[in-house]
Design a protein around this motif. Structure first.
Motif, PDB file in Angstrom:
ATOM      1  N   VAL A   3     -16.002   0.429  -7.420  1.00 25.38           N
ATOM      2  CA  VAL A   3     -14.631   0.811  -7.130  1.00 25.38           C
ATOM      3  C   VAL A   3     -13.705  -0.206  -7.779  1.00 25.38           C
ATOM      4  O   VAL A   3     -13.956  -1.405  -7.718  1.00 25.38           O
ATOM      5  CB  VAL A   3     -14.398   0.841  -5.601  1.00 25.38           C
ATOM      6  CG1 VAL A   3     -12.971   1.194  -5.274  1.00 25.38           C
ATOM      7  CG2 VAL A   3     -15.354   1.807  -4.936  1.00 25.38           C
ATOM      8  N   SER A   4     -12.644   0.257  -8.384  1.00 24.16           N
ATOM      9  CA  SER A   4     -11.698  -0.647  -9.031  1.00 24.16           C
ATOM     10  C   SER A   4     -10.690  -1.183  -8.014  1.00 24.16           C
ATOM     11  O   SER A   4     -10.481  -0.590  -6.948  1.00 24.16           O
ATOM     12  CB  SER A   4     -10.955   0.062 -10.161  1.00 24.16           C
ATOM     13  OG  SER A   4     -10.015   0.974  -9.637  1.00 24.16           O
ATOM     14  N   LYS A   9      -6.382  -0.407  -3.774  1.00 33.44           N
ATOM     15  CA  LYS A   9      -4.958  -0.465  -3.419  1.00 33.44           C
ATOM     16  C   LYS A   9      -4.387   0.925  -3.180  1.00 33.44           C
ATOM     17  O   LYS A   9      -3.540   1.112  -2.306  1.00 33.44           O
ATOM     18  CB  LYS A   9      -4.171  -1.198  -4.504  1.00 33.44           C
ATOM     19  CG  LYS A   9      -4.446  -2.704  -4.507  1.00 33.44           C
ATOM     20  CD  LYS A   9      -3.621  -3.428  -5.519  1.00 33.44           C
ATOM     21  CE  LYS A   9      -2.191  -3.434  -5.055  1.00 33.44           C
ATOM     22  NZ  LYS A   9      -1.296  -4.263  -5.819  1.00 33.44           N
ATOM     23  N   ALA A  10      -4.839   1.906  -3.937  1.00 35.77           N
ATOM     24  CA  ALA A  10      -4.345   3.279  -3.774  1.00 35.77           C
ATOM     25  C   ALA A  10      -4.840   3.904  -2.473  1.00 35.77           C
ATOM     26  O   ALA A  10      -4.131   4.683  -1.842  1.00 35.77           O
ATOM     27  CB  ALA A  10      -4.759   4.133  -4.971  1.00 35.77           C
ATOM     28  N   SER A  11      -6.063   3.539  -2.055  1.00 34.88           N
ATOM     29  CA  SER A  11      -6.633   4.162  -0.859  1.00 34.88           C
ATOM     30  C   SER A  11      -6.168   3.502   0.440  1.00 34.88           C
ATOM     31  O   SER A  11      -6.268   4.108   1.506  1.00 34.88           O
ATOM     32  CB  SER A  11      -8.161   4.144  -0.928  1.00 34.88           C
ATOM     33  OG  SER A  11      -8.651   2.826  -0.813  1.00 34.88           O
ATOM     34  N   ALA A  15      -2.249  -2.613   0.797  1.00 31.53           N
ATOM     35  CA  ALA A  15      -3.325  -3.599   0.667  1.00 31.53           C
ATOM     36  C   ALA A  15      -3.000  -4.607  -0.424  1.00 31.53           C
ATOM     37  O   ALA A  15      -2.576  -4.253  -1.518  1.00 31.53           O
ATOM     38  CB  ALA A  15      -4.643  -2.902   0.363  1.00 31.53           C
ATOM     39  N   PHE A  16      -3.161  -5.871  -0.087  1.00 30.27           N
ATOM     40  CA  PHE A  16      -2.998  -7.008  -0.986  1.00 30.27           C
ATOM     41  C   PHE A  16      -1.561  -7.233  -1.447  1.00 30.27           C
ATOM     42  O   PHE A  16      -1.326  -8.006  -2.359  1.00 30.27           O
ATOM     43  CB  PHE A  16      -3.966  -6.923  -2.173  1.00 30.27           C
ATOM     44  CG  PHE A  16      -5.394  -6.827  -1.707  1.00 30.27           C
ATOM     45  CD1 PHE A  16      -6.032  -7.939  -1.170  1.00 30.27           C
ATOM     46  CD2 PHE A  16      -6.076  -5.627  -1.749  1.00 30.27           C
ATOM     47  CE1 PHE A  16      -7.332  -7.846  -0.694  1.00 30.27           C
ATOM     48  CE2 PHE A  16      -7.374  -5.523  -1.275  1.00 30.27           C
ATOM     49  CZ  PHE A  16      -8.005  -6.636  -0.746  1.00 30.27           C
ATOM     50  N   GLU A  17      -0.621  -6.599  -0.770  1.00 35.67           N
ATOM     51  CA  GLU A  17       0.791  -6.866  -1.040  1.00 35.67           C
ATOM     52  C   GLU A  17       1.185  -8.150  -0.308  1.00 35.67           C
ATOM     53  O   GLU A  17       0.533  -8.557   0.654  1.00 35.67           O
ATOM     54  CB  GLU A  17       1.669  -5.701  -0.560  1.00 35.67           C
ATOM     55  CG  GLU A  17       1.388  -4.381  -1.267  1.00 35.67           C
ATOM     56  CD  GLU A  17       1.712  -4.417  -2.750  1.00 35.67           C
ATOM     57  OE1 GLU A  17       2.662  -5.118  -3.144  1.00 35.67           O
ATOM     58  OE2 GLU A  17       1.004  -3.739  -3.520  1.00 35.67           O
ATOM     59  N   GLU A  18       2.269  -8.759  -0.739  1.00 29.54           N
ATOM     60  CA  GLU A  18       2.738  -9.988  -0.104  1.00 29.54           C
ATOM     61  C   GLU A  18       2.959  -9.753   1.394  1.00 29.54           C
ATOM     62  O   GLU A  18       3.549  -8.765   1.795  1.00 29.54           O
ATOM     63  CB  GLU A  18       4.053 -10.433  -0.759  1.00 29.54           C
ATOM     64  CG  GLU A  18       4.520 -11.776  -0.285  1.00 29.54           C
ATOM     65  CD  GLU A  18       5.738 -12.276  -1.038  1.00 29.54           C
ATOM     66  OE1 GLU A  18       6.240 -13.333  -0.661  1.00 29.54           O
ATOM     67  OE2 GLU A  18       6.190 -11.604  -1.989  1.00 29.54           O
TER      68      GLU A  18
END
Length: 121
Positions: A3-4, A9-11, A15-18
């Motif tokens: 998985v990329s 992030k799309a799913s 996710a992983f945002e500040e």
């Protein structure tokens, strides 16, 4: 199937945002001491002294802080026995075991490639 990062992030919105919890957990798990403590516990239950010897170079303060953080995250279980002197054991929770099944291949990759990588510097 791999998985990329973009798919992750799309799913998972945000996710992983500040300021996202994913960054906090990633920091806890992927810190130098976090990885080493979790890796040591992947071998089984350890007492404080055994853990400190296994994770060579960690200070008592950093070990205590790391264990507290990983326990608060639900990755490490701390069991205290009412004895004199105090007897405390640390082990991975099922969530910690699941994490280590995924993390140990990375730890192995680092061990296999670190010399070659640093020789380039």
């Amino acid at each position: 199937m791999t998985v990329s990062f973009a798919q992750i992030k799309a799913s998972i919105p945000g996710a992983f945002e500040e300021g996202c919890s994913t960054r906090v957990v990633l920091d806890h798990v992927m810190s130098k001491w976090g990885v080493l403590v979790l890796s040591a516990l992947s071998e089984g239950t350890l007492r404080w002294g055994e853990l400190r010897r296994t994770v060579a170079g960690i200070s008592e303060k950093m070990l205590a802080s790391t264990l507290r953080t990983l326990a608060d995250d639900g990755l490490v279980h701390r069991e205290s026995f009412p004895t004199v002197p105090p007897h405390v054991e640390y082990s991975l929770t099922p969530l910690g075991e699941d994490l280590m099944a995924r993390l140990l291949p990375l730890v192995e990759w680092v061990a296999d490639n670190s010399e070659r990588m640093l020789a380039r510097s």
